[in-house]
Design a protein around this motif. Structure first.
Motif, PDB file in Angstrom:
ATOM      1  N   LEU A   3       0.640  -1.226  -0.042  1.00  0.00           N
ATOM      2  CA  LEU A   3      -0.030  -0.023  -0.077  1.00  0.00           C
ATOM      3  C   LEU A   3       0.760   1.440   0.145  1.00  0.00           C
ATOM      4  CD1 LEU A   3      -3.094   0.891   0.151  1.00  0.00           C
ATOM      5  CD2 LEU A   3      -2.787   0.814   2.466  1.00  0.00           C
ATOM      6  N   LYS A   4       1.969   1.312   0.778  1.00  0.00           N
ATOM      7  CA  LYS A   4       2.877   2.358   0.708  1.00  0.00           C
ATOM      8  C   LYS A   4       3.486   2.737  -0.533  1.00  0.00           C
ATOM      9  CE  LYS A   4       6.653   4.276   3.736  1.00  0.00           C
ATOM     10  NZ  LYS A   4       7.572   4.000   4.626  1.00  0.00           N
ATOM     11  N   GLU A   5       3.919   1.329  -1.230  1.00  0.00           N
ATOM     12  CA  GLU A   5       4.620   1.455  -2.354  1.00  0.00           C
ATOM     13  C   GLU A   5       3.917   2.038  -3.726  1.00  0.00           C
ATOM     14  OE1 GLU A   5       7.603   1.075  -5.134  1.00  0.00           O
ATOM     15  OE2 GLU A   5       7.745   1.119  -3.104  1.00  0.00           O
ATOM     16  N   PHE A   6       2.532   1.375  -3.881  1.00  0.00           N
ATOM     17  CA  PHE A   6       1.838   1.537  -5.205  1.00  0.00           C
ATOM     18  C   PHE A   6       0.556   2.483  -4.633  1.00  0.00           C
ATOM     19  CE2 PHE A   6       3.358  -2.915  -5.225  1.00  0.00           C
ATOM     20  CZ  PHE A   6       4.165  -2.646  -6.317  1.00  0.00           C
ATOM     21  N   GLY A   7       0.198   2.664  -3.395  1.00  0.00           N
ATOM     22  CA  GLY A   7      -0.809   3.496  -2.998  1.00  0.00           C
ATOM     23  C   GLY A   7      -2.153   3.243  -4.093  1.00  0.00           C
ATOM     24  N   PHE A   8      -2.968   4.296  -4.367  1.00  0.00           N
ATOM     25  CA  PHE A   8      -4.395   4.005  -4.636  1.00  0.00           C
ATOM     26  C   PHE A   8      -4.072   3.684  -6.132  1.00  0.00           C
ATOM     27  CE2 PHE A   8      -5.641   6.735  -1.181  1.00  0.00           C
ATOM     28  CZ  PHE A   8      -6.700   5.700  -0.730  1.00  0.00           C
ATOM     29  N   SER A   9      -3.025   3.702  -6.929  1.00  0.00           N
ATOM     30  CA  SER A   9      -2.914   3.329  -8.234  1.00  0.00           C
ATOM     31  C   SER A   9      -2.955   1.743  -8.190  1.00  0.00           C
ATOM     32  CB  SER A   9      -1.484   3.709  -8.799  1.00  0.00           C
ATOM     33  OG  SER A   9      -0.392   3.334  -7.857  1.00  0.00           O
ATOM     34  N   PHE A  10      -2.802   1.190  -7.201  1.00  0.00           N
ATOM     35  CA  PHE A  10      -2.798  -0.350  -7.140  1.00  0.00           C
ATOM     36  C   PHE A  10      -4.223  -0.827  -7.620  1.00  0.00           C
ATOM     37  CE2 PHE A  10      -3.823  -4.410  -4.884  1.00  0.00           C
ATOM     38  CZ  PHE A  10      -2.775  -5.127  -5.161  1.00  0.00           C
ATOM     39  N   LEU A  11      -5.191   0.044  -7.392  1.00  0.00           N
ATOM     40  CA  LEU A  11      -6.713  -0.459  -7.700  1.00  0.00           C
ATOM     41  C   LEU A  11      -6.972  -0.146  -9.169  1.00  0.00           C
ATOM     42  CD1 LEU A  11      -8.408   1.485  -4.811  1.00  0.00           C
ATOM     43  CD2 LEU A  11      -8.077  -1.002  -4.965  1.00  0.00           C
ATOM     44  N   PHE A  12      -6.136   0.717  -9.912  1.00  0.00           N
ATOM     45  CA  PHE A  12      -6.488   0.715 -11.318  1.00  0.00           C
ATOM     46  C   PHE A  12      -5.479   0.532 -12.100  1.00  0.00           C
ATOM     47  CE2 PHE A  12      -7.994   4.408  -8.248  1.00  0.00           C
ATOM     48  CZ  PHE A  12      -9.353   4.028  -8.407  1.00  0.00           C
ATOM     49  N   THR A  13      -4.540  -0.313 -11.761  1.00  0.00           N
ATOM     50  CA  THR A  13      -3.355  -0.835 -12.773  1.00  0.00           C
ATOM     51  C   THR A  13      -3.827  -2.190 -13.031  1.00  0.00           C
ATOM     52  OG1 THR A  13      -1.772   0.700 -11.542  1.00  0.00           O
ATOM     53  CG2 THR A  13      -0.985  -1.191 -12.705  1.00  0.00           C
ATOM     54  N   GLN A  14      -3.576  -2.461 -14.436  1.00  0.00           N
ATOM     55  CA  GLN A  14      -4.219  -3.895 -14.847  1.00  0.00           C
ATOM     56  C   GLN A  14      -2.721  -4.913 -14.728  1.00  0.00           C
ATOM     57  OE1 GLN A  14      -5.979  -3.704 -18.808  1.00  0.00           O
ATOM     58  NE2 GLN A  14      -5.646  -5.945 -19.146  1.00  0.00           N
ATOM     59  N   ARG A  15      -1.863  -4.294 -15.012  1.00  0.00           N
ATOM     60  CA  ARG A  15      -0.335  -5.321 -15.240  1.00  0.00           C
ATOM     61  C   ARG A  15      -0.187  -5.735 -13.795  1.00  0.00           C
ATOM     62  NH1 ARG A  15       5.786  -3.317 -16.923  1.00  0.00           N
ATOM     63  NH2 ARG A  15       6.414  -5.478 -17.227  1.00  0.00           N
ATOM     64  N   GLY A  52       8.178 -10.744   0.167  1.00  0.00           N
ATOM     65  CA  GLY A  52       8.632  -9.528  -0.133  1.00  0.00           C
ATOM     66  C   GLY A  52       7.348  -8.677  -0.484  1.00  0.00           C
ATOM     67  N   LEU A  53       7.641  -7.779  -1.326  1.00  0.00           N
ATOM     68  CA  LEU A  53       6.654  -6.920  -1.792  1.00  0.00           C
ATOM     69  C   LEU A  53       5.457  -7.550  -2.662  1.00  0.00           C
ATOM     70  CD1 LEU A  53       6.111  -3.892  -2.020  1.00  0.00           C
ATOM     71  CD2 LEU A  53       7.127  -3.581  -4.239  1.00  0.00           C
ATOM     72  N   HIS A  54       5.964  -8.764  -3.386  1.00  0.00           N
ATOM     73  CA  HIS A  54       4.905  -9.647  -4.074  1.00  0.00           C
ATOM     74  C   HIS A  54       3.803 -10.194  -2.991  1.00  0.00           C
ATOM     75  CE1 HIS A  54       4.133 -13.403  -6.589  1.00  0.00           C
ATOM     76  NE2 HIS A  54       3.223 -12.533  -6.801  1.00  0.00           N
ATOM     77  N   GLN A  55       4.398 -10.785  -1.881  1.00  0.00           N
ATOM     78  CA  GLN A  55       3.422 -11.459  -1.003  1.00  0.00           C
ATOM     79  C   GLN A  55       2.619 -10.084  -0.267  1.00  0.00           C
ATOM     80  OE1 GLN A  55       4.915 -12.874   3.133  1.00  0.00           O
ATOM     81  NE2 GLN A  55       4.709 -14.721   1.719  1.00  0.00           N
ATOM     82  N   SER A  56       3.126  -8.911  -0.141  1.00  0.00           N
ATOM     83  CA  SER A  56       2.527  -7.934   0.427  1.00  0.00           C
ATOM     84  C   SER A  56       1.260  -7.445  -0.519  1.00  0.00           C
ATOM     85  CB  SER A  56       3.276  -6.832   0.778  1.00  0.00           C
ATOM     86  OG  SER A  56       2.456  -5.466   1.466  1.00  0.00           O
ATOM     87  N   GLY A  57       1.465  -7.441  -1.921  1.00  0.00           N
ATOM     88  CA  GLY A  57       0.620  -7.275  -2.983  1.00  0.00           C
ATOM     89  C   GLY A  57      -0.595  -8.200  -2.804  1.00  0.00           C
ATOM     90  N   LEU A  58      -0.316  -9.601  -2.530  1.00  0.00           N
ATOM     91  CA  LEU A  58      -1.146 -10.428  -2.488  1.00  0.00           C
ATOM     92  C   LEU A  58      -2.051 -10.352  -1.158  1.00  0.00           C
ATOM     93  CD1 LEU A  58       0.624 -13.737  -3.593  1.00  0.00           C
ATOM     94  CD2 LEU A  58      -1.089 -12.502  -4.996  1.00  0.00           C
ATOM     95  N   ILE A  59      -1.527 -10.076  -0.113  1.00  0.00           N
ATOM     96  CA  ILE A  59      -2.314  -9.765   1.366  1.00  0.00           C
ATOM     97  C   ILE A  59      -3.079  -8.432   0.967  1.00  0.00           C
ATOM     98  CG2 ILE A  59      -2.008  -9.173   3.562  1.00  0.00           C
ATOM     99  CD1 ILE A  59       0.850 -10.867   3.772  1.00  0.00           C
TER     100      ILE A  59
END
Length: 332
Positions: free
Chosen positions: A63-75, A295-302
């Motif tokens: 959440l700190k790395e990607f912010g709200f762009s995480f919700l709108f990014t397809q890749r 790492g960040l991949h696991q955090s993204g899945l959480i």
């Protein structure tokens, strides 16, 4: 007489002591019961709070790395430098599969419930009811294996080509039902979900339909109403709160289903306009990648799990508000 008088006097003497002891025992039992039930109820809140806090703590780096762009990014490219993670594909797949599944399961489930309560012969009612209960008891991984080896090939070889040819060139529908046919697709996963949530809608609808007072239906039949008119004007209005509750319970199951969807959806993060294309859901993405993540991949899945939690909470909260409005309207 003297013995009876002595016995009576002894009982009177013991009476106040026994009553006080009994009242204290009842009071102690009441207090123990009160605290046991209170602790049990509060434990649900503590467990829920612990789950939320653990999800937030695990998702915080992403959440700190990607912010709200995480919700709108397809890749979704966790191995890229720097990693690119976006939840748009899983969110789209979760919503689309749930929408298609519920649009299939709601009319079929309520139709089965109406047949069982209003039209079904007594000798057939029990076998159909048992079949519905068996559908609810089948493990989700069995549904996934059946969908992968049986349902997927059947749909790709027979059903999907027919729809693709039928709607080819039709605006909007031509895009939704565009080819090529595929064993692994959003539509196949939606159909599996529809079969899985069908028993929940049917069982709850049957139970609430049975609560309709017979006198209401008999009065409707007495003035010349058909079975359809009785169902539409008496049964459904009387039980709509319970039916909607069952539908929302089934929707919650559809949003969070994992193993069956993972088998047959294709696990692609790319968004396509066709429901015959592969896709993924939030739960399927977590199940397929979590074991090999760090790492960040696991955090993204959480963080995906946290989004699913919030999405389910919003859907169930909206359903609860709808039920409250219906109850208030019925009370007026």
């Amino acid at each position: 007489m003297a013995d009876m008088a002595v016995q009576s006097s002894s009982m009177d003497a013991a009476g106040p002591y026994d009553r006080a002891k009994a009242l204290n025992a009842f009071k102690t039992g009441d207090q123990v019961f009160y605290w046991l039930t209170r602790i049990s109820a509060l434990s649900v809140l503590f467990i829920l709070g612990g789950i939320i806090l653990s999800l937030i703590a695990g998702a915080w780096p992403a959440l700190k790395e990607f912010g709200f762009s995480f919700l709108f990014t397809q890749r979704w490219a966790p191995s890229a430098e720097p990693p690119v993670l976006g939840a748009l594909g899983p969110i789209y797949g979760t919503l689309v599969t749930s929408l298609i599944a519920m649009s299939i399961a709601i009319p079929v489930g309520i139709g089965i419930a109406i047949f069982l309560t209003e039209l079904c012969p007594n000798w057939l009612r029990r076998p159909i009811g048992m079949a519905v209960e068996l559908l609810a008891g089948i493990p989700s991984i069995i549904y996934g294996m059946w969908g992968f080896f049986v349902l997927g090939p059947f749909l790709a070889n027979h059903f999907q080509p027919f729809l693709i040819a039928t709607f080819e060139g039709v605006p909007v529908l031509g895009t939704i039902f565009a080819g090529p046919p595929s064993y692994l697709s959003l539509f196949n996963a939606s159909l599996i979900l529809a079969i899985m949530v069908l028993p929940f809608i049917t069982a709850i609808s049957v139970d609430v339909f049975k609560t309709v007072p017979p006198v209401l239906k008999e009065a409707a039949y007495g003035v010349g109403c058909t079975t359809w008119e009785v169902v539409r004007n008496v049964v459904i209005p009387y039980t709509r709160v319970g039916v909607i509750g069952g539908v929302m319970l089934a929707l919650g199951r559809a949003l969070g289903e994992t193993m069956a969807v993972t088998f047959i959806i294709g696990n692609s993060f790319r968004i396509t306009g066709s429901i015959f294309g592969p896709g993924t859901t939030i739960s399927a993405a977590i199940a397929s990648e979590f074991a090999e993540s760090d790492g960040l991949h696991q955090s993204g899945l959480i963080l995906l799990g946290l989004l699913l939690f919030v999405l389910t909470f919003l859907v169930l909260s909206a359903a609860r508000l709808m039920l409250l409005r219906l109850e208030k309207k019925a009370g007026k």
